[in-house]
Motif scaffolding. Structure first.
Motif, short mmCIF file in Angstrom:
data_model
loop_
_atom_site.label_atom_id
_atom_site.label_comp_id
_atom_site.label_asym_id
_atom_site.label_seq_id
_atom_site.Cartn_x
_atom_site.Cartn_y
_atom_site.Cartn_z
N ASP A 97 0.82 -1.21 0.00
CA ASP A 97 0.00 0.00 0.00
C ASP A 97 0.85 1.26 0.00
OD1 ASP A 97 -2.35 -1.38 -0.14
OD2 ASP A 97 -2.84 -1.23 1.98
N GLU A 98 1.97 1.22 0.72
CA GLU A 98 2.85 2.40 0.72
C GLU A 98 3.40 2.64 -0.69
OE1 GLU A 98 6.66 4.14 3.15
OE2 GLU A 98 6.84 2.26 2.07
N ASN A 99 3.79 1.58 -1.37
CA ASN A 99 4.31 1.73 -2.73
C ASN A 99 3.24 2.20 -3.69
OD1 ASN A 99 7.27 0.75 -3.25
ND2 ASN A 99 6.47 -0.61 -1.67
N LEU A 100 2.01 1.73 -3.51
CA LEU A 100 0.93 2.13 -4.40
C LEU A 100 0.59 3.60 -4.27
CD1 LEU A 100 -1.48 -0.95 -4.13
CD2 LEU A 100 -0.28 -0.17 -6.18
N MET A 101 0.90 4.19 -3.14
CA MET A 101 0.61 5.61 -2.94
C MET A 101 1.67 6.51 -3.58
SD MET A 101 -2.24 5.57 -1.53
CE MET A 101 -2.39 7.32 -1.14
N ARG A 102 2.75 5.92 -4.07
CA ARG A 102 3.83 6.70 -4.65
C ARG A 102 3.42 7.16 -6.05
NH1 ARG A 102 8.78 6.02 -2.19
NH2 ARG A 102 9.89 6.35 -4.13
N ARG A 103 3.49 8.44 -6.32
CA ARG A 103 3.02 9.01 -7.59
C ARG A 103 3.91 8.64 -8.77
NH1 ARG A 103 -1.04 12.55 -7.00
NH2 ARG A 103 -1.47 13.40 -4.94
N GLU A 104 5.19 8.33 -8.51
CA GLU A 104 6.09 8.08 -9.64
C GLU A 104 6.01 6.66 -10.18
OE1 GLU A 104 8.56 6.77 -6.14
OE2 GLU A 104 7.05 8.28 -6.57
N LEU A 105 5.16 5.83 -9.60
CA LEU A 105 5.00 4.47 -10.11
C LEU A 105 4.45 4.49 -11.53
CD1 LEU A 105 3.49 2.21 -7.29
CD2 LEU A 105 5.75 2.06 -8.30
N GLY A 106 5.09 3.74 -12.43
CA GLY A 106 4.58 3.62 -13.79
C GLY A 106 3.45 2.61 -13.85
N PRO A 107 2.78 2.52 -15.01
CA PRO A 107 1.65 1.59 -15.15
C PRO A 107 2.00 0.14 -14.83
CG PRO A 107 1.70 3.12 -16.98
CD PRO A 107 2.97 3.34 -16.22
#
Length: 284
Positions: A97-107
């Motif tokens: 969940d913490e990683n999913l909240m990161r805006r720089e994640l690509g598709p």
């Protein structure tokens, strides 16, 4: 332990925190930026840890890998942390969940994390799977966990702000890509291009790998440049397989096969038989 268990806030020695087995490696450039901010203004959001399941007196990092790395870069001996009593699956859910909240994640990375979250969620709450056992569902509804065990896509939507439809499409995308194609795609522009990712996932498994390999090697720049090899006629493929098998088959099997399809083979000449016998006598 439940994920709703009370948390304990305190400063913890960095040397006592283990941060191996992370789902995503840290970005060194981002660590340097965070370390500079931490050095100037301190840490505004503590990391999350849990008691180490096998090493007494130590902790496992749950969330905050970049912040922890920033503290190490600044040579801090301690770092503010929230200690939570979490089982392995619960801790993994918090990390995802913490990683999913990161805006720089690509598709692609986002889809991978959502797919992993679905696996972990359904392991924690198996009755939330589509088509789950009705008796199990009733037990779950009657339990104190009922408020947590909502449908995966709904919970993920609330956590990430993505629509349930987007979440279903993302998990379906990862399920459609072969492991090799997924690994190769992460090394290329495909990781940031949702449309081409979907097109790659729609290909046959072998074509997925072939296309992603060409892009990763630089042979082609985009998926639109990929041209799959033309399919050969089935009778040609079958003929080549038969020829190959025939070339690796002994005389006895060949004669038996020819007899099976009604082809007569000439008998071995008597002179040849006599010569064979003579050869055997010489050997003896």
């Amino acid at each position: 332990m439940s994920m709703t268990a009370a948390a304990d806030f305190r400063a913890i020695e960095i040397a006592r925190i283990d941060d191996d087995d992370r789902l995503r490696p840290v970005d060194e450039a981002y660590v340097a930026m965070i370390a500079a901010s931490m050095a100037a203004t301190g840490l505004s959001e503590p990391i999350i840890v849990r008691p180490h399941p096998t090493a007494e007196g130590r902790f496992k990092l749950v969330a905050g890998a970049h912040r922890l790395a920033g503290g190490r870069l600044n040579e801090w001996t301690e770092i503010p942390a929230i200690v939570r009593e979490l089982e392995d699956a619960e801790a993994q859910l918090v990390e995802i969940d913490e990683n999913l909240m990161r805006r720089e994640l690509g598709p692609l990375d986002r889809a991978i994390f959502l797919a992993k979250r679905k696996v972990v969620w359904e392991a924690l709450y198996p009755a939330t799977k589509n088509g789950g056992d009705p008796k199990t569902k009733k037990t779950l509804r009657d339990s104190q966990m009922a408020n947590l065990a909502i449908r995966f896509s709904k919970d993920a939507s609330e956590k990430t702000g993505l629509s349930e439809r987007s979440i279903r499409r993302a998990t379906s995308l990862v399920a459609s890509l072969t492991p090799d194609a997924l690994r190769l795609a992460r090394q290329t522009y495909l990781a940031r291009h949702g449309g081409d990712l979907a097109a790659l996932a729609a290909m046959d498994p072998a074509e997925q790998v072939a296309a992603a390999s060409k892009i990763a090697s630089g042979e082609i720049k985009t998926l639109s440049s990929y041209r799959p090899a033309p399919k050969r006629p089935a009778d040609e493929v079958h003929f080549e397989k038969m020829v190959d098998l025939w070339s690796r088959t002994g005389t006895k099997v060949r004669r038996r096969f020819l007899a099976h399809i009604g082809v007569e083979t000439p008998k071995k000449p008597a002179l040849s038989v006599a010569n064979d016998a003579a050869d055997l006598d010489e050997v003896g």
